[in-house]
Design an enzyme around this catalytic site. Structure first.
Site, PDB file in Angstrom:
ATOM      1  N   ASN A 221       0.967  -1.185   0.075  1.00  0.00           N
ATOM      2  CA  ASN A 221       0.120   0.057   0.039  1.00  0.00           C
ATOM      3  C   ASN A 221       0.788   1.264   0.098  1.00  0.00           C
ATOM      4  OD1 ASN A 221      -3.081  -0.401   0.132  1.00  0.00           O
ATOM      5  ND2 ASN A 221      -2.260  -2.046   1.784  1.00  0.00           N
TER       6      ASN A 221
ATOM      7  N   ASN B 139      -6.336   4.724   8.432  1.00  0.00           N
ATOM      8  CA  ASN B 139      -6.121   3.418   8.321  1.00  0.00           C
ATOM      9  C   ASN B 139      -6.773   2.872   7.210  1.00  0.00           C
ATOM     10  OD1 ASN B 139      -4.723   0.715   8.968  1.00  0.00           O
ATOM     11  ND2 ASN B 139      -6.623   0.298  10.159  1.00  0.00           N
TER      12      ASN B 139
ATOM     13  N   HIS C  85      -8.579  -1.012   6.489  1.00  0.00           N
ATOM     14  CA  HIS C  85      -8.657  -2.315   7.012  1.00  0.00           C
ATOM     15  C   HIS C  85      -9.378  -2.994   6.121  1.00  0.00           C
ATOM     16  CE1 HIS C  85      -9.512  -5.036  10.352  1.00  0.00           C
ATOM     17  NE2 HIS C  85     -10.730  -5.381   9.723  1.00  0.00           N
TER      18      HIS C  85
HETATM   19  C1  GRF Z   1      -3.437  -4.664   3.877  1.00  0.00           C
HETATM   20  O1  GRF Z   1      -4.266  -5.892   3.954  1.00  0.00           O
HETATM   21  C2  GRF Z   1      -4.083  -3.767   4.800  1.00  0.00           C
HETATM   22  O2  GRF Z   1      -5.677  -3.771   4.747  1.00  0.00           O
HETATM   23  C3  GRF Z   1      -3.660  -4.371   6.305  1.00  0.00           C
HETATM   24  O3  GRF Z   1      -2.753  -4.752   6.081  1.00  0.00           O
HETATM   25  C4  GRF Z   1      -2.522  -4.978   4.755  1.00  0.00           C
HETATM   26  C5  GRF Z   1      -0.999  -4.514   4.354  1.00  0.00           C
HETATM   27  O4  GRF Z   1      -0.434  -4.725   3.382  1.00  0.00           O
HETATM   28  N1  GRF Z   1      -3.955  -3.218   7.295  1.00  0.00           N
HETATM   29  P1  GRF Z   1       0.911  -4.168   2.607  1.00  0.00           P
HETATM   30  O5  GRF Z   1       2.050  -4.057   3.811  1.00  0.00           O
HETATM   31  O6  GRF Z   1       0.449  -2.781   2.341  1.00  0.00           O
HETATM   32  O7  GRF Z   1       1.191  -5.014   1.460  1.00  0.00           O
END
Ligand code: GRF
Length: 196
Positions: A15, A103, A105
């Site tokens: 992300n 955040n 989720h």
């Molecule tokens: C994502 O699924 C997010 O929703 C959760 O943790 C995961 C993070 O993945 N909170 P990344 O580290 O961004 O690949």
């Protein structure tokens, strides 16, 4: 003026990468910029991604609430974006940055959220409940896990034959599409002081 964003991440950092790429693609139309990456885990992929892009990063263990606050202040941070950050955000940060911590989720809150509901467990619980639809929620962060006001939700189908991994992948793909855009929107709202 660009909203100065710190991204907090514990894991792979996909992300984080999606956010940085989206803001870069927006160019001068972007409302914010990632100026700092913080991880509670020294080996987090997120730290490597920050290093590769020349973005300042810090490893701050979850117990060091004081250092987290002071680093955010020292870097003149306006907005805190959690992207797979597994530690609790300390009260000093949620109060100083009230309405400016968000955040993502990987489910449709308020269902499948709260303490211990992260990663694979979320998708396993969605499948065990026989849901036909899951999704993601972007929300403001307060002192309770997965509790703050919802900013945006996006629905994702649960398909026959899904297991936690296939569902997680589908939700994560949607996160990469939605979260960077919401980050930019909230950054724009902060720049206009339109966040309560
Ligand atoms: C994502 O699924 C997010 O929703 C959760 O943790 C995961 C993070 O993945 N909170 P990344 O580290 O961004 O690949």
């Amino acid at each position: 003026m660009l909203t100065r964003i710190a991204v907090l991440a514990s894991g792979a950092g996909s992300n984080l990468v999606a956010i940085m790429e989206h803001l870069a693609a927006l160019g001068s139309a972007r409302a914010g910029e990632v100026v700092l990456v913080i991880s509670d885990r020294a080996a987090a992929g997120a730290i490597a991604h920050a290093g590769e892009r020349g973005i300042p990063y810090e490893h701050i263990p979850a117990i060091d609430a004081e250092r987290l606050s002071s680093v955010l202040v020292d870097h003149d941070i306006d907005m805190v974006v959690l992207a797979g950050y597994l530690a609790r955000v300390p009260r000093t940060v949620t109060s100083r940055f009230a309405g400016r911590v968000i955040n993502v989720h990987p489910a449709l809150l308020p269902s499948f959220g709260g303490l211990g509901m992260y990663g694979r467990r979320v998708h396993e619980a969605v499948l065990a409940a026989g849901e036909r639809v899951s999704g993601l929620t972007v929300h403001f962060v307060d002192d309770e896990y997965d509790h703050g006001a919802v900013i945006a939700q996006w629905r994702v189908p649960v398909l026959a034959g899904d297991d936690a991994d296939t569902l997680a992948r589908r939700v994560l793909d949607a996160e990469h599409l939605v979260y960077p855009r919401v980050v930019d929107l909230v950054a724009a709202a902060i720049a206009r002081s339109a966040v309560p």
